[in-house]
Write a protein that holds these residues in place. Structure first.
Motif, PDB file in Angstrom:
ATOM      1  N   PRO A  83      48.631  73.977 -23.251  1.00 49.06           N
ATOM      2  CA  PRO A  83      47.796  72.900 -22.361  1.00 49.06           C
ATOM      3  C   PRO A  83      47.940  73.302 -21.207  1.00 49.06           C
ATOM      4  N   VAL A  84      46.491  73.074 -20.368  1.00 44.21           N
ATOM      5  CA  VAL A  84      46.751  73.169 -18.959  1.00 44.21           C
ATOM      6  C   VAL A  84      46.455  71.911 -18.278  1.00 44.21           C
ATOM      7  N   VAL A  85      47.614  71.548 -17.353  1.00 44.81           N
ATOM      8  CA  VAL A  85      47.483  69.922 -16.627  1.00 44.81           C
ATOM      9  C   VAL A  85      46.724  70.307 -15.358  1.00 44.81           C
ATOM     10  N   GLU A  86      45.873  69.337 -15.342  1.00 40.48           N
ATOM     11  CA  GLU A  86      45.024  69.447 -14.199  1.00 40.48           C
ATOM     12  C   GLU A  86      44.962  67.895 -13.608  1.00 40.48           C
ATOM     13  N   PRO A  87      45.747  67.921 -12.236  1.00 46.21           N
ATOM     14  CA  PRO A  87      45.782  66.557 -11.625  1.00 46.21           C
ATOM     15  C   PRO A  87      44.530  66.055 -11.198  1.00 46.21           C
ATOM     16  N   THR A  88      44.575  64.848 -11.435  1.00 51.01           N
ATOM     17  CA  THR A  88      43.222  63.939 -11.041  1.00 51.01           C
ATOM     18  C   THR A  88      43.030  63.484  -9.729  1.00 51.01           C
ATOM     19  N   GLN A  89      44.094  63.567  -9.009  1.00 52.60           N
ATOM     20  CA  GLN A  89      44.159  63.112  -7.523  1.00 52.60           C
ATOM     21  C   GLN A  89      44.225  63.873  -6.747  1.00 52.60           C
ATOM     22  N   GLU A  90      43.393  63.810  -5.400  1.00 55.21           N
ATOM     23  CA  GLU A  90      43.337  64.675  -4.381  1.00 55.21           C
ATOM     24  C   GLU A  90      44.754  65.014  -3.893  1.00 55.21           C
ATOM     25  N   LYS A  91      45.013  66.444  -3.467  1.00 56.51           N
ATOM     26  CA  LYS A  91      46.372  66.712  -3.114  1.00 56.51           C
ATOM     27  C   LYS A  91      46.625  66.409  -1.597  1.00 56.51           C
ATOM     28  N   THR A  92      47.823  65.758  -1.308  1.00 56.37           N
ATOM     29  CA  THR A  92      47.980  65.314   0.002  1.00 56.37           C
ATOM     30  C   THR A  92      48.776  66.477   1.224  1.00 56.37           C
ATOM     31  N   SER A  93      48.876  67.570   0.454  1.00 58.12           N
ATOM     32  CA  SER A  93      49.091  68.697   1.319  1.00 58.12           C
ATOM     33  C   SER A  93      48.392  69.772   0.705  1.00 58.12           C
ATOM     34  N   GLY A  94      48.266  70.935   1.463  1.00 56.99           N
ATOM     35  CA  GLY A  94      47.461  72.179   1.175  1.00 56.99           C
ATOM     36  C   GLY A  94      46.881  72.629   2.469  1.00 56.99           C
ATOM     37  N   LEU A  95      45.911  73.745   2.130  1.00 56.02           N
ATOM     38  CA  LEU A  95      45.313  74.454   3.346  1.00 56.02           C
ATOM     39  C   LEU A  95      43.971  73.738   3.822  1.00 56.02           C
ATOM     40  N   GLY A  96      43.780  73.673   4.813  1.00 54.00           N
ATOM     41  CA  GLY A  96      42.310  72.804   5.327  1.00 54.00           C
ATOM     42  C   GLY A  96      41.254  73.809   5.357  1.00 54.00           C
ATOM     43  N   GLY A 110      57.713  78.846  -7.958  1.00 55.55           N
ATOM     44  CA  GLY A 110      57.888  77.858  -6.952  1.00 55.55           C
ATOM     45  C   GLY A 110      57.173  76.522  -7.055  1.00 55.55           C
ATOM     46  N   ARG A 111      57.251  75.935  -5.744  1.00 53.84           N
ATOM     47  CA  ARG A 111      56.922  74.741  -5.640  1.00 53.84           C
ATOM     48  C   ARG A 111      55.278  74.800  -5.528  1.00 53.84           C
ATOM     49  N   ASP A 112      54.860  75.706  -4.912  1.00 54.71           N
ATOM     50  CA  ASP A 112      53.463  76.075  -4.779  1.00 54.71           C
ATOM     51  C   ASP A 112      52.406  76.641  -6.116  1.00 54.71           C
ATOM     52  N   ASP A 113      53.520  76.848  -7.247  1.00 55.41           N
ATOM     53  CA  ASP A 113      52.690  77.344  -8.384  1.00 55.41           C
ATOM     54  C   ASP A 113      52.188  78.785  -8.263  1.00 55.41           C
TER      55      ASP A 113
END
Length: 740
Positions: free
Chosen positions: A11-24, A325-328
């Motif tokens: 199973p692949v887990v997909e988060p449903t909420q928008e990330k608070t960090s990442g590239l713009g 790592g933390r960023d998968d």
């Protein structure tokens, strides 16, 4: 959290909420896209393009290429603003729109295109380095560069993104130096012609240039690392396309005013001599090639990771979906991509790899545009993009991709189509299951709606097909009914397997679940059929309800298939049901199975003929359709007719033989003379060795129950029989004469 499952994947887990960090938008989409657009082709092949096709030809190539990319960018923007785009970029978009089979069929070639892009850019870097330092070996420089770029990607994706800002500054400096540079190039022969006769074909030049505008994939491929991909992808992608087009329009005009065509072709690094400060061009080309290689080696493993996690790749390759790592980060995928890129560096050259990439990218663009066009055309309530694009523009982009692919290389286009189709069929055979919906159901619903309204309520003999309602009860107990219906339709008509449940024995939810169970059972046995269950006080009432109400508009079953009823206590309601079906103008087909013999060896079908009208023509038509089934394909059809004397029989043989020849269905005619014998005796004698017998039934009247009982007695002990009662008022003889 939402789980996505592949039948053969974890199973692949997909988060449903928008990330608070990442590239713009700027760092995650615009920067990698524009740096890939303004890359190796611009510095090392733009002069070659201009020298081969002239200024006008170059402007046409730039405009045509950018137009395709722009239309694709619009399609990408529409899809991206409709749903959250996760890791996998274009593959993710296609698989969630057109299904996992289509996504995988395009995603696998797209991954290899991105992996080969790494080699394209590192070879370009090595070529420019060797032209500056001739003592170096180009292959070794390309190999070392490829490895160093991969190490940087493995170290940190965010570090690689930060380095791209410095590279962008170097490219901007080089363009400014070229703009204000030397206006009197010493090797200038004459200003380049507006249009020249190509030393290379126009479409060959187009194929070499096209990868220069495919940089939009660099930003899309980073979708899983973006803070807000719904906003970043459209803005960043369209801005990069516009910036690239402006530069590509100005640059050939500057070059054409300063340098002759021969010099442009002969010297790939001619911009270095033209610039105000020559080393700035080297900084630009080195920065552009390295950043493009970096963008590709960041994007390709993420596509591979998404393919593995969705179960598209074989089970033994599941480890490629592992993140670190933390960023998968897909470090295993990066190592695999490094291996492919290294092999391409050893085998390829810049001008060989570029056209191959053009075909891969054009294929991806084509499918992306098709996905957006279908979504927009269907106007499904679930498709609500904030960036709205007319479906016609997406369709235009798809047609542009297809036409250009054929103009570049028709053989390569067919080869690409075969590869994509092969992967699609392979994935379809694996029957991958997903937890997300796609547009295919919407397509079929739209076609179904259009088709239903196009179907007339008045049946057309020329286009008649059997649509069979099978009153089978539990499929496992009366499988022969379903088997016969499947053989008669042979994917030409619709089969509905139905059963009557006792009233109040099942809830509506339980009934739906049971229908699904039966559907899966039929699918496992390779039978394409619909399933319909109803509740009623008794089976006959339920059967009448189905005959009266089942169907959509004019699309209703025209044939009802029943099993023979051996219970004397139910004989009368059974015969009333036959009468009701006949009055509803449906064909009645009753299977009386010989339990010991079944369908025998499926080598001989006897049709007892009573004339062209009604039952006779329908029986012959059903026998012909039955023989089109794979299991019955070697069966011989015997058309049998009984006459009282030889004189009548001779005339009948000639007429019947001539008519059968016109039908072109390979029927063997047998006209039998009774010679005082009863029909019952002739029937038992002549059809004792048949595998299946077709016999007509009389039109129901007040004494139909007694008639049916006598029919049962007369045919007792015979092989499996199919009793046929044609619907009144339909010209089945015209189906034979016109349709066959």
């Amino acid at each position: 959290m939402k789980l996505l499952f592949g039948r053969r994947s974890s199973p692949v887990v997909e988060p449903t909420q928008e990330k608070t960090s990442g590239l713009g938008t700027f760092g995650g989409v615009y920067t990698p896209s524009i740096l890939t657009i303004l890359g190796v082709i611009m510095y090392l092949r733009f002069g070659w393009v201009l020298g081969n096709v002239g200024l006008v030809g170059t402007l046409i190539i730039v405009t045509l290429s950018t137009s395709i990319t722009f239309l694709t960018a619009l399609s990408i923007s529409a899809i991206a603003t409709d749903r959250i785009v996760r890791a996998g970029g274009a593959y993710y978009m296609i698989s969630r729109s057109l299904g996992i089979e289509t996504g995988g069929a395009v995603g696998i070639p797209l991954y290899f295109a991105q992996a080969l892009s790494v080699a394209l850019y590192t070879i370009g870097f090595a070529e420019s380095v060797v032209q500056t330092f001739p003592q170096l070996n180009q292959l070794y420089v390309a190999l070392i560069t490829t490895i160093l770029v991969a190490i940087l990607a493995l170290t940190s994706a965010s570090l690689a993104i930060r380095i791209q800002y410095f590279i962008m500054a170097a490219i901007a400096l080089s363009l400014i130096a070229l703009l204000v540079g030397n206006h009197d190039y010493p090797y200038d022969v004459a200003n380049i012609e507006l249009w020249v006769t190509s030393k290379e074909s126009f479409w060959r030049v187009f194929a070499v240039f096209f990868p220069a505008v495919t940089g939009i994939m660099a930003g899309v491929n980073m979708s899983g690392d973006l803070r807000n991909p719904i906003r970043a992808i459209p803005i960043g992608t369209l801005a990069a396309v516009g910036t690239g087009y402006a530069i590509y329009i100005i640059l050939p005009i500057i070059l054409s005013m300063r340098v002759g065509g021969e010099a442009l072709i002969a010297n790939p690094l001619i911009m270095r001599q033209m610039a105000f400060w020559g080393p700035s061009i080297l900084l630009g080309v080195w920065g552009a090639t390295l950043s493009s290689a970096l963008g590709s080696i960041l994007g390709a493993p993420r596509i591979l990771q998404a393919l593995a996690r969705d179960g598209v790749l074989p089970r033994w390759m599941r480890f490629l979906g592992t993140g670190s790592g933390r960023d998968d980060e897909p470090r295993i995928g990066t190592a695999v991509t490094l291996g492919i890129a290294t092999a391409a560096v050893c085998l390829g050259q810049l001008d060989i790899i570029a056209p191959v990439l053009s075909m891969f990218f054009l294929t991806t663009y084509l499918v992306l545009n098709v996905a957006a066009a279908i979504e927009g055309f269907l106007q499904s309530p679930s498709f609500r993009p904030s960036f709205k694009v007319n479906w016609f523009l997406s369709l235009l982009g798809a047609l542009g991709c297809l036409i250009v692919m054929f103009l570049i290389n028709a053989f390569a286009t067919v080869a690409a189509a075969v590869i994509v189709l092969g992967v699609y069929l392979w994935l379809q055979q694996r029957e991958l299951r997903t937890a997300w919906g796609d547009v295919r159901r919407g397509i079929w619903m739209a076609l179904l709606r259009t088709g239903i309204f196009q179907i007339s309520h008045h049946p057309d003999p020329k286009n008649w097909r059997p649509h069979i309602l099978v009153l089978s009860g539990a499929p496992t107990k009366r499988w022969s009914l379903i088997e016969l219906a499947d053989a008669l339709t042979h994917n030409r008509g619709l089969v509905t397997v139905s059963s009557i449940l006792p009233s109040s024995s099942h809830s509506v939810a339980k009934q739906a679940q049971l229908e699904q169970t039966i559907s899966e059972y039929l699918e496992r046995r390779s039978v394409q059929a619909l399933v319909r269950l109803v509740t009623a006080p008794d089976p006959f009432t339920g059967a009448r309800q189905l005959v009266e109400t089942y169907g959509i508009g004019p699309l209703v079953p025209n044939t009802v298939l029943l099993g023979d009823n051996e219970t004397l206590s139910r004989r009368q309601p059974y015969c009333r049901l036959i009468t009701h079906i006949h009055q509803a103008k449906r064909n009645v087909v009753i299977l009386r199975e010989n339990r010991e013999q079944g369908f025998g060896s499926r080598q001989r079908i006897d049709v007892w003929w009573g004339g062209k009208q009604a039952n006779g023509s329908l029986m012959l038509l059903l026998a012909y359709l039955l023989r089109s089934d794979l299991k019955w394909q070697n069966a011989e059809i015997y058309l049998k007719l009984v006459l009282p004397n030889e004189i009548a029989a001779q005339a009948a043989r000639a007429n019947l033989s001539n008519w059968v020849k016109q039908l072109r269905i390979g029927v063997i005619c047998q006209v039998l003379v009774s010679q005082g014998r009863s029909f019952n005796a002739i029937l038992h004698e002549s059809s004792a060795d048949a595998d299946l017998i077709f016999m007509g039934m009389a039109t129901p009247d007040d004494k139909f129950t007694q008639y049916y009982e006598s029919l049962q007695q007369k045919t007792a002990g015979l092989p499996t029989i199919v009793f046929v009662l044609a619907a009144p008022g339909f010209a089945f003889h015209e189906v034979l004469s016109e349709d066959l």
